[in-house]
Design a protein around this motif. Structure first.
Motif, PDB file in Angstrom:
ATOM      1  N   PHE A  33       8.458 -21.208  11.765  1.00 17.65           N
ATOM      2  CA  PHE A  33       7.835 -20.660  12.954  1.00 17.65           C
ATOM      3  C   PHE A  33       7.986 -19.148  12.928  1.00 17.65           C
ATOM      4  O   PHE A  33       9.098 -18.630  12.806  1.00 17.65           O
ATOM      5  CB  PHE A  33       8.515 -21.251  14.193  1.00 17.65           C
ATOM      6  CG  PHE A  33       7.838 -20.899  15.480  1.00 17.65           C
ATOM      7  CD1 PHE A  33       6.786 -21.668  15.967  1.00 17.65           C
ATOM      8  CD2 PHE A  33       8.247 -19.788  16.214  1.00 17.65           C
ATOM      9  CE1 PHE A  33       6.165 -21.346  17.163  1.00 17.65           C
ATOM     10  CE2 PHE A  33       7.616 -19.455  17.396  1.00 17.65           C
ATOM     11  CZ  PHE A  33       6.566 -20.246  17.876  1.00 17.65           C
ATOM     12  N   GLY A  34       6.866 -18.427  13.011  1.00 22.28           N
ATOM     13  CA  GLY A  34       6.932 -16.960  12.920  1.00 22.28           C
ATOM     14  C   GLY A  34       6.846 -16.303  14.277  1.00 22.28           C
ATOM     15  O   GLY A  34       6.154 -16.773  15.173  1.00 22.28           O
ATOM     16  N   LEU A  35       7.585 -15.209  14.442  1.00 19.60           N
ATOM     17  CA  LEU A  35       7.475 -14.387  15.650  1.00 19.60           C
ATOM     18  C   LEU A  35       6.880 -13.057  15.209  1.00 19.60           C
ATOM     19  O   LEU A  35       7.472 -12.338  14.409  1.00 19.60           O
ATOM     20  CB  LEU A  35       8.850 -14.126  16.257  1.00 19.60           C
ATOM     21  CG  LEU A  35       9.449 -15.144  17.211  1.00 19.60           C
ATOM     22  CD1 LEU A  35      10.833 -14.692  17.626  1.00 19.60           C
ATOM     23  CD2 LEU A  35       8.558 -15.317  18.430  1.00 19.60           C
ATOM     24  N   ILE A  36       5.689 -12.763  15.735  1.00 20.92           N
ATOM     25  CA  ILE A  36       4.990 -11.562  15.294  1.00 20.92           C
ATOM     26  C   ILE A  36       4.794 -10.664  16.505  1.00 20.92           C
ATOM     27  O   ILE A  36       4.473 -11.153  17.583  1.00 20.92           O
ATOM     28  CB  ILE A  36       3.582 -11.919  14.735  1.00 20.92           C
ATOM     29  CG1 ILE A  36       3.672 -13.123  13.817  1.00 20.92           C
ATOM     30  CG2 ILE A  36       2.952 -10.729  14.042  1.00 20.92           C
ATOM     31  CD1 ILE A  36       4.475 -12.920  12.579  1.00 20.92           C
ATOM     32  N   GLY A  37       4.992  -9.386  16.325  1.00 21.37           N
ATOM     33  CA  GLY A  37       4.731  -8.485  17.432  1.00 21.37           C
ATOM     34  C   GLY A  37       5.252  -7.109  17.118  1.00 21.37           C
ATOM     35  O   GLY A  37       6.066  -6.934  16.218  1.00 21.37           O
ATOM     36  N   PRO A  38       4.795  -6.110  17.886  1.00 22.17           N
ATOM     37  CA  PRO A  38       5.221  -4.732  17.634  1.00 22.17           C
ATOM     38  C   PRO A  38       6.718  -4.575  17.857  1.00 22.17           C
ATOM     39  O   PRO A  38       7.364  -5.422  18.475  1.00 22.17           O
ATOM     40  CB  PRO A  38       4.442  -3.904  18.656  1.00 22.17           C
ATOM     41  CG  PRO A  38       3.442  -4.819  19.250  1.00 22.17           C
ATOM     42  CD  PRO A  38       3.887  -6.209  19.017  1.00 22.17           C
ATOM     43  N   ASP A  39       7.223  -3.454  17.372  1.00 20.42           N
ATOM     44  CA  ASP A  39       8.622  -3.142  17.597  1.00 20.42           C
ATOM     45  C   ASP A  39       8.864  -2.996  19.088  1.00 20.42           C
ATOM     46  O   ASP A  39       8.060  -2.431  19.811  1.00 20.42           O
ATOM     47  CB  ASP A  39       8.956  -1.832  16.879  1.00 20.42           C
ATOM     48  CG  ASP A  39      10.373  -1.385  17.166  1.00 20.42           C
ATOM     49  OD1 ASP A  39      11.291  -2.011  16.642  1.00 20.42           O
ATOM     50  OD2 ASP A  39      10.530  -0.432  17.937  1.00 20.42           O
ATOM     51  N   GLY A  40       9.964  -3.512  19.563  1.00 19.83           N
ATOM     52  CA  GLY A  40      10.277  -3.402  20.985  1.00 19.83           C
ATOM     53  C   GLY A  40       9.579  -4.457  21.839  1.00 19.83           C
ATOM     54  O   GLY A  40       9.603  -4.385  23.059  1.00 19.83           O
ATOM     55  N   PHE A 192       5.141  -8.163   8.276  1.00 17.95           N
ATOM     56  CA  PHE A 192       4.148  -8.301   7.214  1.00 17.95           C
ATOM     57  C   PHE A 192       3.186  -9.441   7.549  1.00 17.95           C
ATOM     58  O   PHE A 192       3.612 -10.568   7.794  1.00 17.95           O
ATOM     59  CB  PHE A 192       4.838  -8.642   5.883  1.00 17.95           C
ATOM     60  CG  PHE A 192       5.732  -7.564   5.363  1.00 17.95           C
ATOM     61  CD1 PHE A 192       5.208  -6.545   4.571  1.00 17.95           C
ATOM     62  CD2 PHE A 192       7.077  -7.552   5.657  1.00 17.95           C
ATOM     63  CE1 PHE A 192       6.038  -5.548   4.079  1.00 17.95           C
ATOM     64  CE2 PHE A 192       7.902  -6.563   5.169  1.00 17.95           C
ATOM     65  CZ  PHE A 192       7.386  -5.554   4.377  1.00 17.95           C
ATOM     66  N   MET A 193       1.879  -9.147   7.498  1.00 20.00           N
ATOM     67  CA  MET A 193       0.912 -10.175   7.876  1.00 20.00           C
ATOM     68  C   MET A 193       0.759 -11.231   6.793  1.00 20.00           C
ATOM     69  O   MET A 193       0.436 -12.381   7.065  1.00 20.00           O
ATOM     70  CB  MET A 193      -0.441  -9.534   8.199  1.00 20.00           C
ATOM     71  CG  MET A 193      -0.394  -8.743   9.489  1.00 20.00           C
ATOM     72  SD  MET A 193       0.331  -9.694  10.873  1.00 20.00           S
ATOM     73  CE  MET A 193       1.744  -8.702  11.259  1.00 20.00           C
ATOM     74  N   ASP A 194       1.021 -10.848   5.504  1.00 17.21           N
ATOM     75  CA  ASP A 194       0.930 -11.875   4.469  1.00 17.21           C
ATOM     76  C   ASP A 194       2.031 -12.916   4.672  1.00 17.21           C
ATOM     77  O   ASP A 194       1.850 -14.089   4.364  1.00 17.21           O
ATOM     78  CB  ASP A 194       0.998 -11.249   3.071  1.00 17.21           C
ATOM     79  CG  ASP A 194       2.297 -10.491   2.836  1.00 17.21           C
ATOM     80  OD1 ASP A 194       2.794  -9.881   3.809  1.00 17.21           O
ATOM     81  OD2 ASP A 194       2.817 -10.514   1.712  1.00 17.21           O
ATOM     82  N   GLU A 195       3.161 -12.471   5.218  1.00 20.05           N
ATOM     83  CA  GLU A 195       4.238 -13.422   5.499  1.00 20.05           C
ATOM     84  C   GLU A 195       3.892 -14.278   6.710  1.00 20.05           C
ATOM     85  O   GLU A 195       4.175 -15.471   6.746  1.00 20.05           O
ATOM     86  CB  GLU A 195       5.559 -12.677   5.742  1.00 20.05           C
ATOM     87  CG  GLU A 195       6.056 -11.965   4.512  1.00 20.05           C
ATOM     88  CD  GLU A 195       7.434 -11.346   4.706  1.00 20.05           C
ATOM     89  OE1 GLU A 195       7.935 -11.354   5.847  1.00 20.05           O
ATOM     90  OE2 GLU A 195       7.991 -10.861   3.709  1.00 20.05           O
ATOM     91  N   ALA A 196       3.260 -13.654   7.716  1.00 17.96           N
ATOM     92  CA  ALA A 196       2.867 -14.411   8.906  1.00 17.96           C
ATOM     93  C   ALA A 196       1.962 -15.572   8.498  1.00 17.96           C
ATOM     94  O   ALA A 196       2.061 -16.685   9.020  1.00 17.96           O
ATOM     95  CB  ALA A 196       2.165 -13.495   9.900  1.00 17.96           C
ATOM     96  N   ARG A 197       1.112 -15.313   7.508  1.00 18.21           N
ATOM     97  CA  ARG A 197       0.166 -16.357   7.084  1.00 18.21           C
ATOM     98  C   ARG A 197       0.876 -17.528   6.438  1.00 18.21           C
ATOM     99  O   ARG A 197       0.330 -18.615   6.328  1.00 18.21           O
ATOM    100  CB  ARG A 197      -0.854 -15.772   6.097  1.00 18.21           C
ATOM    101  CG  ARG A 197      -1.854 -14.865   6.767  1.00 18.21           C
ATOM    102  CD  ARG A 197      -3.058 -14.574   5.881  1.00 18.21           C
ATOM    103  NE  ARG A 197      -4.048 -13.826   6.648  1.00 18.21           N
ATOM    104  CZ  ARG A 197      -4.048 -12.505   6.747  1.00 18.21           C
ATOM    105  NH1 ARG A 197      -3.134 -11.796   6.103  1.00 18.21           N
ATOM    106  NH2 ARG A 197      -4.953 -11.894   7.472  1.00 18.21           N
ATOM    107  N   ARG A 198       2.071 -17.298   5.939  1.00 17.98           N
ATOM    108  CA  ARG A 198       2.814 -18.377   5.279  1.00 17.98           C
ATOM    109  C   ARG A 198       3.564 -19.278   6.267  1.00 17.98           C
ATOM    110  O   ARG A 198       4.166 -20.256   5.869  1.00 17.98           O
ATOM    111  CB  ARG A 198       3.817 -17.803   4.291  1.00 17.98           C
ATOM    112  CG  ARG A 198       3.167 -17.236   3.052  1.00 17.98           C
ATOM    113  CD  ARG A 198       4.129 -16.277   2.384  1.00 17.98           C
ATOM    114  NE  ARG A 198       3.459 -15.593   1.289  1.00 17.98           N
ATOM    115  CZ  ARG A 198       3.588 -15.960   0.030  1.00 17.98           C
ATOM    116  NH1 ARG A 198       4.362 -16.961  -0.277  1.00 17.98           N
ATOM    117  NH2 ARG A 198       2.959 -15.325  -0.918  1.00 17.98           N
ATOM    118  N   CYS A 199       3.572 -18.894   7.530  1.00 18.55           N
ATOM    119  CA  CYS A 199       4.260 -19.731   8.515  1.00 18.55           C
ATOM    120  C   CYS A 199       3.374 -20.923   8.878  1.00 18.55           C
ATOM    121  O   CYS A 199       2.169 -20.900   8.673  1.00 18.55           O
ATOM    122  CB  CYS A 199       4.538 -18.932   9.788  1.00 18.55           C
ATOM    123  SG  CYS A 199       5.631 -17.543   9.511  1.00 18.55           S
TER     124      CYS A 199
END
Lengths: 486, 353, 372
Positions: A33-40, A192-199
């Protein structure tokens, strides 16, 4: 499917700042499960609440069926956690760190060695070196190994690959997949968006709100303005005949270890020169020599016609430098930092105030000129550090991994600044682990094992290696590495 | 003038620190207001036990004389020497006087009348002064000798300690804070950004030194104020002489702090190394005990102790009213130290590896 | 258990890796013992003495020689004017002045009117110096009187003869007074400061996060941090005792076992103080300054280490009761130097026990299982 991690309506405030506001997620057993988002955005806060390190102001959460407040002991027996910032013992050796964490988690290095082998083989030649003496990316790899040395039910990884080169990131994700096959649930955040795609699924989190949770492609599509901004266009700059940096057979040794091994190259005036390589290939060392922070063991290098060995102070007067570690004074305000460095570089007193205002307006920080730098989000700190580095209008600026740990939209804004500087004729010498950024450079060099293996424009490199993107070029070259990097 | 920006920066950092400005004001007040009361070696109210085996008018008169003296406090009258010793062991008496049987008889006959005085001398000073007081009462002598206590006629221990505490405060604050300064920039990583700028080592170190120099000055003035209003002490000599020597002295200790900072990798290290030096400085400065009482080897060490000279100057000017001509040797040595410390601080700061 | 040992091993490695700190931690007690034992002394020695006289006759010369003879006084100047002596005082070139009257020789049999002027910036020294010089003068004049052809025909007068007995420290060595104090100081320094700093450092570098989420009970983590410092303290305790017995000749007069027992108790108190500080601070600097200022200064000043507690005003005496070192130093002074049986100090020991229980209680209660 039964969720193994649930967070319901979690809120958390630090003073006036709201870190999390009514955030809910649920993670299924056995997924990545990925958590994606800007810093902060609140990722670290969420991790800490789930890892029972922090208490939420409101809402409840459970991990592996236990409540994070009441049964924190049970949870701590079942989870593995890797904090966002480097947190190993710098005065212990690589091996001692690993053994320590294995014992803490009631296992041995031998028992779970297979889980970390792919990454640890790179560290093995240095297993007696103190962790503090490793290069930035290598430290991160060691932290990964320490987090993966045991087999918890759930693994929480807070930006585990920041500062890690593309090859090792791929290996790392293969390891995660192995772990998932063994039934371990993994919650991971990444810029990294390539990593997000692997979730399997990702949650997009911004300003403390969970905005979207879905399979990666769907989330990335719905929020592409932040997560997948369009690439930048830029007309090649650089003057073929005029070299601003000339390096001739440069060598740097640390004891018996040769970090930089007879490299020779030139950088043209006005170009954006990308300096790529795996962790520990010698990039930072070479850059420190060129900027006068370190003396070469052998060889010769000239920057703007000045010898790096004998005329380093002349060079320092004429360059800008932004280091890997964010290095403005955190306890000074925005304008105070600008004023300090402007003063040090001898910008006339009268000019400092108007130019500061102009610069801050340009990067959108004018309204926050009285904020302590400590309180700025990372992306803004980086933009400020860059603007400070070129405030005295140097001919050349060195950037060492300037965009580590921020989301794609923020990185794009940073590169807009680089382009603007290039248009003004400033030569930019930059290292990065983002291959999309490599494409933005006029020319790039690839360093492997302390030597330069390739140097050309991105297009020509891709053609030469018949690769569809820089990522592939990097993989091809880096896999040739014989030395187990540093 | 790069220096100006660097100093501005140091001041902003000090002022913005939640702890340092308070430390600079509160710590001197705390030390100056409390410690002089505690740091006293004044010997008074010694507890005495008298074993009177004679029980004669003369022995009783002697006991009375002791009881009425300002120095002693008659705590008990044990029956035997062993009981008296027990009182000392139980920490109920400091000194023991045994008057043997036949005391009066001897005196009347014009013979020597022996008495036994037993003193607890674990604390040597206390024991020695106590037994001397007692012997003055027992055998009054030298009545035609007049004694004058110069510079401190009331023998007030605070007069002795207050100027010394000022110097101790200056050593601690102007020593520790710079020692932690550069090494903390190392730990945070900002030093790298400074090293890649064209700022010269000379300017950088001077920029670090001057704020502490000024801080030392503030601390000194707080101390002088407290000394005046809490203890009524004002320099007998010229105040400007004190200012001048403080300026030189703070340069020495801050310079030393910066040298230690340059050589340390962590704050903890810097702190402990500084601790070590300050401890030796203070113990071998003559602050608590006179240098002339030290063995020769220790006296040689004091020659390289900057605090020794500053301590001497402060006490001389404050209590004796010595003028600048009197302290020239000390000032000269300290200036030499200051120049050396500053030079070493610059040399030990490397901008390149 | 294996985990616990791994922790202890790690802590030892931390300490051993930092060469400079360990050198200081081991060297500090040695230097302190030697300084306190040899260098810090208040004995009267080599006092720079000025003799002010107008009549350089034979008697005057005799008196000057007598003053100069012993190791106590060194006659550095013979001047004619008291103002000259004052000038020497101001330059720190004299500590004491003996003003002999005009025509000193004629005063052999009568009151001479000698004046002793002492630099009283240090009151105790001034008192001791004047007493010493007074004794020298008295005996010198007695000798002079005896050499007279006709002894003074005074009637035999009875006088008291003092037999002095110096208990416990017959040579009046300052080491006897300071060894217990140095023990109290060093143990506090190592246990409290080192423990608090090492725990706070983990908070600051972020490794505390990792330790907290590990399956081990957090309290065990803390206990394991304490073990190396405990060992180090024992090492220092041994060094101090050996040094004081064999180098300073300060014997352990009392029961060694009782002394060791009380020391262990005191180490426990100091460690729990360090633990408490670590739970209250978040940065290394704060921990260092807190333990350095809040702990060390009272331990040096108000514990009886240098300054006797009974000379202090009562509020400070009352305050000193909450300082562990005060009790420890007192116990050690009496057990080790005076050699009294343990039964005489059990009350002080009980205070330390109470402190240990209280501090450990508060520290455990304050200890956070989470980051915030």
């Amino acid at each position: 499917m039964q969720p193994i991690v649930t967070a319901n309506h979690i809120s958390k405030r630090f003073g006036k700042v709201t870190a999390l506001d009514d955030a809910s997620v649920s993670v299924n057993r056995g997924e990545i499960f990925g958590l994606i988002g800007p810093d902060g955005a609140g990722k670290t806060t969420l991790f800490r609440i789930l890892a029972t390190l922090s208490l939420a102001d409101a809402g409840e959460a459970s991990v592996a069926g236990f409540d994070v407040v009441r049964d924190y002991r049970e949870i701590r027996r079942r989870i593995g956690y890797m904090p966002g910032r480097f947190s190993l013992y710098t005065d212990l050796s690589v091996e001692e760190n690993l053994q320590f964490f294995a014992t803490v988690f009631n296992t041995t290095v031998e028992e779970n060695y297979h889980q970390i082998r792919d990454i640890y083989v790179q560290l093995e030649p240095f297993r007696h070196r103190r962790a503090g003496a490793l290069s930035g990316g290598m430290k991160q790899k060691l932290a990964l190994c320490c987090a993966l040395i045991h087999k918890p039910e759930i693994l929480f990884l807070d930006e585990p690959t920041t500062g890690v080169d593309p090859v090792s990131r791929k290996e790392f994700w293969q390891m995660l997949r192995h772990l998932r096959e063994e039934g371990i649930t993994i919650v991971v955040s990444t810029p990294f968006m390539d990593e997000a795609r692997r979730c399997d699924r990702i949650a997009f989190i911004n300003d403390g709100h969970i905005l979207d949770t879905d399979v990666p492609e769907a989330v990335l599509l719905r929020h592409k303005d932040i997560l997948c901004p369009p690439g930048l266009q830029h007309a090649a700059t650089g003057n073929d005949s005029d070299n601003i940096i000339t390096v001739d057979n440069l060598v740097k040794r640390f004891g018996s270890f040769t970090a930089v091994d007879h490299i020779s190259f030139t950088v043209r005036r006005g170009e954006i020169f990308g300096f790529l390589g795996a962790n520990g290939a010698g990039k930072t060392t070479a850059m420190r020599i060129l900027s006068g922070l370190s003396l070469p063991s052998e060889g010769h290098a000239e920057v703007m016609g000045y010898d790096v060995t004998t005329q380093s102070e002349e060079i320092k007067r004429r360059i800008g430098y932004m280091s890997q570690r964010f290095s403005l004074y955190e306890d000074l305000k925005v304008w105070e930092n600008v004023r300090l460095f402007a003063g040090i570089y001898g910008v006339p007193e009268k000019e400092i105030a108007p130019r500061t205002e102009e610069m801050l307006r340009e990067i959108g920080l004018y309204d926050r000129r009285d904020t302590l730098v400590r309180n700025l989000p990372l992306g803004w700190k980086q933009r400020l550090a860059f603007s400070v580095a070129i405030f005295h209008r140097p001919q050349l600026v060195f950037l060492d991994e300037p965009t580590g740990g921020v989301d794609p939209a923020t990185r794009r804004q940073f590169w807009e600044l680089i382009y603007r500087a290039a248009e003004r004729g400033i030569t930019v010498f930059v290292t990065t682990h983002y291959m999309d950024e490599a494409e933005y450079c006029d020319r790039i060099s690839m360093m492997v094992d302390g030597r330069i293996r390739a140097l050309d424009s991105p297009e020509r490199l891709k053609a030469r290696f018949q690769a569809k993107d820089m990522d592939e070029v990097f993989l091809r070259l880096a896999r040739e590495a014989t030395r187990q990097s540093d | 003038m790069t220096l100006r920006y660097l100093i501005e920066k140091e001041f902003r950092q000090i002022m913005r620190n939640s702890f340092l400005p308070r430390l600079i004001f509160i710590f001197p007040c705390f030390i100056m207001l409390i410690v002089p009361w505690a740091a006293t070696l004044e010997i008074e109210d010694l507890r005495i036990a008298v074993i009177d085996n004679d029980r004669s008018p003369k022995s009783r008169r002697l006991t009375h004389r002791i009881e009425n003296s300002a120095y002693f406090q008659l705590t008990r009258l044990p029956d035997s020497y062993d009981d008296g010793l027990d009182a000392i062991e139980r920490d109920r008496a400091d000194i023991l006087l045994e008057i043997p049987r036949g005391f009066e008889k001897h005196l009347v006959k014009g013979e020597e009348a022996p008495v036994l005085v037993a003193v607890n001398t674990v604390n040597g000073t206390k024991g020695m002064i106590g037994s001397s007081y007692l012997s003055q009462i027992l055998t009054p002598q030298g009545e035609d000798v007049s004694i004058r206590y110069r510079f401190n006629p009331h023998l007030d221990y605070k007069v002795f300690m207050v100027p010394a505490l000022m110097t101790m405060l200056l050593v601690m604050l102007c020593g520790f804070l710079p020692a932690l300064n550069i090494v903390s920039e190392k730990e945070i990583g900002t030093i790298e950004q400074i090293n890649v700028t064209p700022v010269s080592r000379f300017t950088f170190i001077l920029g670090k030194l001057l704020p502490y120099w000024l801080m030392g000055f503030i601390v000194l003035n707080i101390c002088i104020g407290i000394a005046r209003f809490a203890y009524g002490l004002w320099p007998v000599g010229n105040l400007l002489t004190i200012y001048l020597s403080t300026m030189i002295f703070t340069l020495v200790v801050s310079g030393l702090g910066l040298i230690i900072s340059n050589y340390s990798a962590t704050m903890q290290q810097a702190m402990f190394v500084m601790w070590f030096f300050i401890l030796i400085f203070i113990l071998l400065s003559g602050l608590f005990t006179p240098i002339s009482s030290m063995p020769q080897w220790a006296q040689y060490i004091t020659y390289i102790n900057p605090l020794r000279y500053f301590m001497e100057i402060t006490r001389m000017v404050y209590l004796k009213g010595s003028g600048i001509a009197d302290i020239l040797p000390q000032l000269g040595v300290m200036s030499g130290f200051a120049a050396t410390a500053y030079t070493l601080a610059i040399l030990s700061y490397c901008k390149q590896q | 258990m294996k985990q616990f040992l791994a922790f202890v091993r790690k802590e030892f490695l931390h300490i051993l890796r930092d060469r400079r700190t360990i050198l200081i931690l081991i060297g500090m007690p040695i230097v302190q013992i030697i300084l306190f034992g040899f260098a810090i002394s208040t004995e009267v020695k080599d006092v720079k003495t000025v003799v002010v006289t107008h009549s350089p006759d034979a008697d005057t010369r005799y008196v000057i020689d007598r003053i100069d003879a012993g190791e106590y006084f060194t006659v550095t100047h013979v001047v004619h004017d008291i103002r000259e002596a004052d000038r020497l005082f101001r330059r720190n070139e004299a500590d004491l002045a003996v003003v002999l009257p005009d025509n000193f020789q004629r005063h052999r049999t009568e009151a001479a009117g000698i004046q002793i002027v002492a630099d009283a910036t240090d009151p105790n020294l001034a008192i001791m110096r004047t007493m010493y010089v007074n004794n020298v003068l008295a005996s010198a004049r007695m000798e002079l009187q005896k050499t007279l052809a006709q002894p003074a025909a005074a009637a035999p007068q009875g006088h008291v003869r003092i037999e002095a007995k110096l208990l416990y420290n017959p040579q009046m060595r300052s080491a006897y007074n300071f060894v217990p104090g140095v023990m109290g100081l060093i143990l506090m320094l190592i246990c409290a400061i080192m423990t608090s700093v090492s725990i706070v450092r983990e908070k600051e570098t972020g490794t505390m996060e990792l330790l907290l989420v590990s399956p081990i009970r957090p309290m065990l983590v803390i206990v394991s941090k304490v073990v190396p410092y405990f060992t180090l303290s024992i090492l220092n305790l041994t060094t101090i005792l050996l040094l004081s017995v064999f180098v300073l000749d300060v014997p352990v007069a009392g029961n060694l076992m009782a002394l060791v027992g009380v020391s262990l108790l005191y180490i426990l108190v100091s460690l729990s103080l360090g633990l408490l500080i670590s739970t209250l601070t978040t940065t290394q600097v704060a921990a260092m300054l807190a333990s350095g200022l809040v702990l060390m200064i009272p331990t040096i000043v108000i514990s009886g280490l240098i300054f006797p507690i009974e000379s202090m005003p009562w509020p400070l005496q009352a305050f000193s009761c909450i300082i562990p070192a005060r009790w420890y130093i007192e116990i050690v002074r009496r057990l080790m130097i005076e050699g009294v049986p343990f039964a005489y100090v059990w009350k002080e020991a009980l205070v330390l026990v109470a402190m240990a229980v209280l501090l450990i209680g508060i520290a455990t209660r304050k200890f956070k299982n989470r980051l915030d």
